[in-house]
Design an enzyme around this catalytic site. Structure first.
Site, PDB file in Angstrom:
ATOM      1  N   ILE A 154       0.887  -1.326   0.034  1.00 24.72           N
ATOM      2  CA  ILE A 154       0.154   0.106  -0.074  1.00 24.72           C
ATOM      3  C   ILE A 154       0.985   1.459   0.011  1.00 24.72           C
ATOM      4  O   ILE A 154       0.741   2.150  -0.845  1.00 24.72           O
ATOM      5  CB  ILE A 154      -1.179  -0.217   1.009  1.00 24.72           C
ATOM      6  CG1 ILE A 154      -1.820  -1.127   1.150  1.00 24.72           C
ATOM      7  CG2 ILE A 154      -1.670   1.335   1.447  1.00 24.72           C
ATOM      8  CD1 ILE A 154      -2.891  -1.621   2.425  1.00 24.72           C
ATOM      9  N   ASP A 173      11.450   2.798   5.894  1.00 16.81           N
ATOM     10  CA  ASP A 173      11.193   1.456   5.988  1.00 16.81           C
ATOM     11  C   ASP A 173      12.393   0.668   5.691  1.00 16.81           C
ATOM     12  O   ASP A 173      13.210   0.720   4.877  1.00 16.81           O
ATOM     13  CB  ASP A 173      10.429   1.006   4.547  1.00 16.81           C
ATOM     14  CG  ASP A 173       9.741  -0.538   4.622  1.00 16.81           C
ATOM     15  OD1 ASP A 173      10.218  -1.276   5.452  1.00 16.81           O
ATOM     16  OD2 ASP A 173       8.698  -0.634   3.891  1.00 16.81           O
ATOM     17  N   ASP A 258      -8.241   7.163   9.434  1.00 18.20           N
ATOM     18  CA  ASP A 258      -9.463   6.180   9.033  1.00 18.20           C
ATOM     19  C   ASP A 258      -9.362   4.765  10.111  1.00 18.20           C
ATOM     20  O   ASP A 258     -10.398   4.075  10.157  1.00 18.20           O
ATOM     21  CB  ASP A 258      -9.303   5.701   7.527  1.00 18.20           C
ATOM     22  CG  ASP A 258     -10.262   4.509   7.032  1.00 18.20           C
ATOM     23  OD1 ASP A 258     -11.528   4.834   7.456  1.00 18.20           O
ATOM     24  OD2 ASP A 258      -9.830   3.531   6.782  1.00 18.20           O
ATOM     25  N   GLU A 263     -11.755   0.367  18.379  1.00 18.74           N
ATOM     26  CA  GLU A 263     -12.694   0.286  17.229  1.00 18.74           C
ATOM     27  C   GLU A 263     -13.969  -0.701  17.643  1.00 18.74           C
ATOM     28  O   GLU A 263     -13.566  -1.815  18.199  1.00 18.74           O
ATOM     29  CB  GLU A 263     -12.185  -0.270  16.021  1.00 18.74           C
ATOM     30  CG  GLU A 263     -11.322   1.004  15.406  1.00 18.74           C
ATOM     31  CD  GLU A 263     -10.822   0.639  13.916  1.00 18.74           C
ATOM     32  OE1 GLU A 263     -11.405  -0.295  13.243  1.00 18.74           O
ATOM     33  OE2 GLU A 263      -9.933   1.537  13.326  1.00 18.74           O
ATOM     34  N   HIS A 281     -13.043   3.420   9.212  1.00 18.84           N
ATOM     35  CA  HIS A 281     -12.201   2.294   8.677  1.00 18.84           C
ATOM     36  C   HIS A 281     -12.915   2.023   7.456  1.00 18.84           C
ATOM     37  O   HIS A 281     -13.222   0.929   7.012  1.00 18.84           O
ATOM     38  CB  HIS A 281     -12.353   1.221   9.655  1.00 18.84           C
ATOM     39  CG  HIS A 281     -11.263   0.218   9.525  1.00 18.84           C
ATOM     40  ND1 HIS A 281     -10.603  -0.201  10.495  1.00 18.84           N
ATOM     41  CD2 HIS A 281     -10.314  -0.010   8.652  1.00 18.84           C
ATOM     42  CE1 HIS A 281      -9.479  -0.973  10.245  1.00 18.84           C
ATOM     43  NE2 HIS A 281      -9.414  -0.718   8.682  1.00 18.84           N
ATOM     44  N   LEU A 282     -12.799   2.910   6.598  1.00 17.76           N
ATOM     45  CA  LEU A 282     -13.288   2.761   5.183  1.00 17.76           C
ATOM     46  C   LEU A 282     -12.226   2.518   4.263  1.00 17.76           C
ATOM     47  O   LEU A 282     -12.497   2.389   2.819  1.00 17.76           O
ATOM     48  CB  LEU A 282     -13.776   3.985   4.548  1.00 17.76           C
ATOM     49  CG  LEU A 282     -15.119   4.634   5.529  1.00 17.76           C
ATOM     50  CD1 LEU A 282     -15.747   5.698   4.995  1.00 17.76           C
ATOM     51  CD2 LEU A 282     -16.397   3.475   5.445  1.00 17.76           C
ATOM     52  N   ALA A 284     -10.765  -0.182   3.069  1.00 19.21           N
ATOM     53  CA  ALA A 284     -11.068  -1.174   1.877  1.00 19.21           C
ATOM     54  C   ALA A 284     -12.578  -0.971   1.398  1.00 19.21           C
ATOM     55  O   ALA A 284     -12.936  -1.962   0.928  1.00 19.21           O
ATOM     56  CB  ALA A 284     -10.746  -2.543   2.534  1.00 19.21           C
TER      57      ALA A 284
END
Length: 531
Positions: A154, A173, A258, A263, A281-282, A284
């Site tokens: 991602i 990273d 998000d 949650e 949490h949208l 996906a």
């Protein structure tokens, strides 16, 4: 009999049809995922369980699922699966990390734009009949520096999109190579440099002990004044209370979230703060992503149940369908080598060393290693498999190592397995012939050529006359037929071994007769799964 799969959450009919088309006996009942007692009552019937986020796969559920082989999560997050418990039970847990990568990356970019231009607040103001044009002064993305924490699937897509928006991108990273950074068009930096340089920061890493609160109060203080922070990855990566303080002080100019530490999020320090855009949490939640992950999990589970191919597993090395076909005989050999060593080892194992020689050294060594360890552990725990065996070995403190080398002998490839205990080291080697059949080629450093059979007998002795006669006569007199007989020795008059392939197991009485001759140091029956 066809494998049975339960789909206990909402998957598309197209995904369910994939199971049917592949010959899987599938039950589609989305109501079960929300009913723990019903799931507990029926899960024992199934080989596979396909889920989204509603179904909670607990240790109790796994204990009630003796036939379960694979759990497939349509999506990335597997917080609803007890992976350690699944591993101990030998159940593969796989997810679909690529099906919603684009969707989640696009959501991060969308939040970044919404925060930059204060779009939600401006929209609400305008809907209220106000015309506060001067109130909502935004900033451009062009030429700004975007700090990407995590440049995997991602994060890599976010980098690509940001470069297209003419942003300068720096990425932190530890697993990002310079080559991939160059390909993405980004600069690889350490975390402190990213914090100091970035105008926007977006997070795309999993939640682990190392990444939890990676944007802590301390690290937020290191950021550039006026930074804007986006999190579409996992709650818990950012200290929400510390971020709220930074937003109130003006050090952080805005945020787009998000995901949240708790949650469903009904309360958060970030709620109701100006220039904070929040969504439930949208990441996906697009039609395309939901369909993609459903189709992907159906294909992955079918491949595993029908051919042994393992894709995107979280507790087992991945093995493609092509690898499964090519490696099948070598996986079987590794398992046989482990079974041989395990059945002959009576003391606690301290270490397992595996040598891969020649062509086999270029295969999927993680999968081969799991097969060998499984073969060893089955000697004392018949319920283990390639998933659970490494867990069992680790729990017992067994050190596992592997070595590879170029072709070094008459065989194009071979595997040598050594098991170390406090008192000794036992080794066995094998190869796969052109007919696809595994063969034992060396035991204790003694060269042999033995076909692997379901029922075998292993003996060791001094190299003296009469051994073949004693074995043949004792077996013959007691009606035990020898299908294959292999001998080997180190040097004349020194150590010698025999490996007999029998049509049926030798009874204990026969084994005791051989021991009573005084000719043998060891007389050990062996069993192998040759199915």
């Amino acid at each position: 009999m066809a494998p049975k799969v339960l789909v206990s959450d909402k998957l598309s009919e197209t995904a369910v049809q994939i199971f049917r088309d592949r010959g899987i006996d599938v039950t589609f009942d989305p109501s079960i995922g929300k009913d723990k007692e019903k799931l507990l009552a029926v899960i024992g019937e199934y080989d596979g369980l396909a889920i989204r986020s509603a179904t909670k796969v607990t240790e109790k559920i796994l204990e009630s699922a003796p036939n379960l082989k694979v759990i497939g999560r349509a999506g990335i997050g597997v917080d609803n699966v007890d992976i350690p418990a699944a591993s101990k039970k030998g159940v593969i847990v796989m997810n679909t990390p690529f099906g919603n990568s684009v969707t989640t990356a696009e959501h991060a970019i969308s939040l970044m734009m919404a925060v930059a231009r204060q779009i939600p607040e401006a929209s609400a103001s305008t809907h209220a009949g106000k015309w506060e044009k001067s109130r909502f002064m935004g900033v451009e993305l062009t030429a700004k520096t975007l700090g990407v924490i995590g440049a995997g699937n991602i994060g890599g897509i976010v980098c690509d999109r940001a470069v297209g928006l003419r942003m300068k991108v720096v990425a932190y990273d530890p697993f990002l190579s310079e080559e991939r950074a160059t390909k993405l068009g980004v600069t690889k930096v350490e975390l402190d440099e990213l914090l100091a340089r970035a105008d926007f920061i977006t997070l795309h890493v999993p939640l682990t002990d190392k990444t939890r609160n990676i944007l802590s109060a301390e690290n937020l203080a290191k950021t550039k004044k006026g930074v804007r922070i986006i999190n579409c990855a996992r709650g818990g990566l950012v200290d929400e209370a510390a971020l709220a303080d930074a937003l109130k002080s003006g050090h952080v100019a805005g945020a787009g979230f998000d995901v949240f530490e708790v949650e469903p999020a009904t309360d958060s320090p970030l709620f109701n703060l100006p220039n904070v855009v929040v969504t439930p949490h949208l990441g996906a939640s697009t039609t395309e992503a939901q369909e993609n992950v459903a189709l992907q999990v159906a294909e992955q589970m079918s491949d595993y149940l029908l051919s042994g191919a393992v894709q995107n597993a979280l507790n087992m090395p991945s093995v493609t369908a092509e690898e499964a076909r090519v490696m099948g005989p070598w996986v079987k050999l590794a398992s046989h080598l482990g079974a041989f060593a395990g059945q002959l080892t009576d003391e606690p194992i301290q270490a397992i060393n595996i040598l891969y020689d020649g062509a086999v050294s270029e295969m999927n060594l993680d999968a081969l290693g799991c097969a060998a360890i499984s073969g060893i552990m089955k000697a004392t725990n018949p319920d283990v498999n390639m998933v659970s065996a490494p867990v069992v070995a680790k729990e017992r403190g067994v050190k596992i190592s592997r070595t590879t080398q170029a072709k070094s002998g008459v065989f194009d490839a071979y595997i040598k397995l050594s098991v170390v205990t406090e008192g000794r080291e036992r080794s066995i080697a094998g190869t796969v012939f052109s007919d696809g059949k595994p063969r034992f080629i060396q035991i204790k450093g003694i060269t042999i050529d033995a076909e692997v059979g379901e029922h075998m007998l292993y003996t060791t002795n001094d190299d003296v006359p009469g051994i073949i006669g004693a074995l043949g006569q004792t077996m013959g007199e007691n009606g035990v037929n020898i299908a294959n007989f292999t001998l080997g020795r180190s040097d004349a008059g020194r150590d010698a071994i025999a490996l007999l392939y029998l049509d049926a197991p030798a009874p204990d009485a026969v084994l005791n007769k051989l021991r009573a001759t005084g000719l043998f140091r060891q007389v050990r029956p062996l069993a192998f799964d040759v199915s």
